[in-house]
Design an enzyme around this catalytic site. Structure first.
Site: not given
Length: 407
Positions: A29, A32-33, A109
């Site tokens: 993840h 992904e950023h 997040e």
């Protein structure tokens, strides 16, 4: 889809949170950023402004078994979408400065996710079901694992995992296959991504999954106005032929307003606003669960009903009326869900990346229609007779109060 004027273009990578070691928890993840932060050819602002300038949208998501980067644009802007997305996945810089700056964003997040009990209860349930295995860990990682990740670790993970043989390109909309192949080849070749041939990585199918817990209870105390619970049992793998049977059963149990759970919990007794059932399928494991959110003082009644309905279905199956309604709901949701380019693109990608076959919609509908009451009863008896695992997030400090009553 020649009737539309748009295209959704996606690059899917066969890597997700279950591929991470404990020291890399959250790296999929994190990447992904970071892939939006800059490449050899574009800075972060150039990446975002390129699609904004043509009214397009671009995003990404990470799951336990794959990651997807996609863009939706007008059909005439397909070359731009291909160039930008392929540039991101093949040529990201992963600088130390970007790793450090994005660390704070990801921690925010995680905090936002943890503050929402309707989300966090599913993570708590997965952890209770699968324990300290990759399937049991949250996709986002934890605050501790994200704080500990270094630029070297993340960049190394990127170089090892983001290879052409583990990627699938899927496109749907007003496009021609030949044009897409030409554009993708050009974009990846420009990045030096196609210098050597390699056989595609086969779909992630089968294997021995983690040993699931049965009958365990976990309570996370939170000062919330609502109690949230997930009650579930081990399910089926993604390629199990009985997945269509389970799909019909899930629709009848808690898939809509006429489902058993909705009627018993909400309509007849007014105990909860949100209640539904779900089935999650992975390459080597699966789960079937029930979610409900209710006032804390009503959780015992809600839990009794959910446990009772699971037990009834495990013993007696469902009625013929529920069977037909479940089939109709499943058929409709599948077909209506493929009306837009994004869902069509996702169906193509998952067929290549995780299923290893693309069933026609007619074949899928045929398999749904072929489901019988005896098959429902057999699958329900096998899965739902197991002692359910329970996760609760709410203002409770005593997990023993939720232990099932032995009659």
């Amino acid at each position: 889809m020649p009737q539309v004027r748009s295209v959704t273009f996606g690059v899917w990578v066969g890597v997700g949170s279950r591929d991470e070691t404990p020291s890399l928890a959250g790296a999929s993840h994190y990447l992904e950023h970071l892939l939006f932060k800059g490449t050899k050819r574009r800075g972060a602002l150039e990446i975002s402004s390129a699609l904004d300038a043509v009214g397009g949208e671009m995003n990404a998501f990470t799951t336990k078994e794959y990651t997807c980067y996609y863009a939706r644009v007008l059909d005439i802007d397909l070359p731009l979408a291909v160039d930008v997305v392929c540039d991101m996945v093949s040529s990201s810089l992963i600088t130390a400065a970007d790793v450090d700056s994005e660390r704070g964003v990801i921690c925010e997040e995680i905090a936002m996710h943890d503050d929402d009990p309707t989300d966090s209860v599913h993570d708590v349930f997965a952890q209770q079901m699968w324990g300290d295995s990759p399937l049991g860990r949250p996709v986002l990682g934890t605050l501790e694992s994200i704080q500990a990740l270094t630029r070297r670790q993340v960049a190394g993970y990127y170089r090892r995992r983001y290879r052409p043989n583990s990627m699938v390109v899927a496109v749907a909309g007003n496009v021609e296959h030949r044009t897409v192949v030409r554009l993708v080849t050009k974009a990846f070749r420009q990045a030096g991504f196609l210098d050597a041939e390699a056989p595609p990585t086969p779909p992630r199918i089968g294997g021995e999954g983690p040993e699931p817990a049965k009958g365990a209870v976990r309570v996370v105390e939170r000062t919330t106005e609502q109690a949230n619970l997930v009650l579930g049992v081990p399910g089926l793998t993604r390629t199990d032929d009985r997945r269509f049977v389970l799909g019909v059963l899930n629709a009848a149990l808690g898939g809509g307003m006429s489902s058993r759970l909705f009627q018993e919990v909400r309509e007849k007794r007014g105990l909860a606003y949100s209640v539904y059932s779900f089935a999650s399928n992975y390459a080597d494991a699966g789960m079937v669960g029930v979610y409900a959110g209710c006032l804390p003082e009503k959780i015992d009644d809600v839990l009794d009903i959910c446990r009772g309905e699971l037990a009834k279905v495990a013993t007696y199956g469902i009625t013929d009326e529920e069977l037909q309604r479940g089939k109709g709901q499943l058929r409709g949701s599948l077909v209506l869900g493929l009306e837009d380019t994004g869902s069509r693109m996702g169906r193509l990608a998952k067929a290549e990346l995780v299923y290893g076959e693309l069933l026609s919609m007619d074949e899928i509908l045929r398999r749904i229609d072929a489901v019988t009451l005896d098959e429902i009863r057999a699958v329900a008896g096998e899965l739902l007779e197991a002692a359910p695992t329970l996760a609760v997030v709410g203002p409770f400090d005593d997990p023993d109060r939720f232990a099932p009553v032995v009659r």
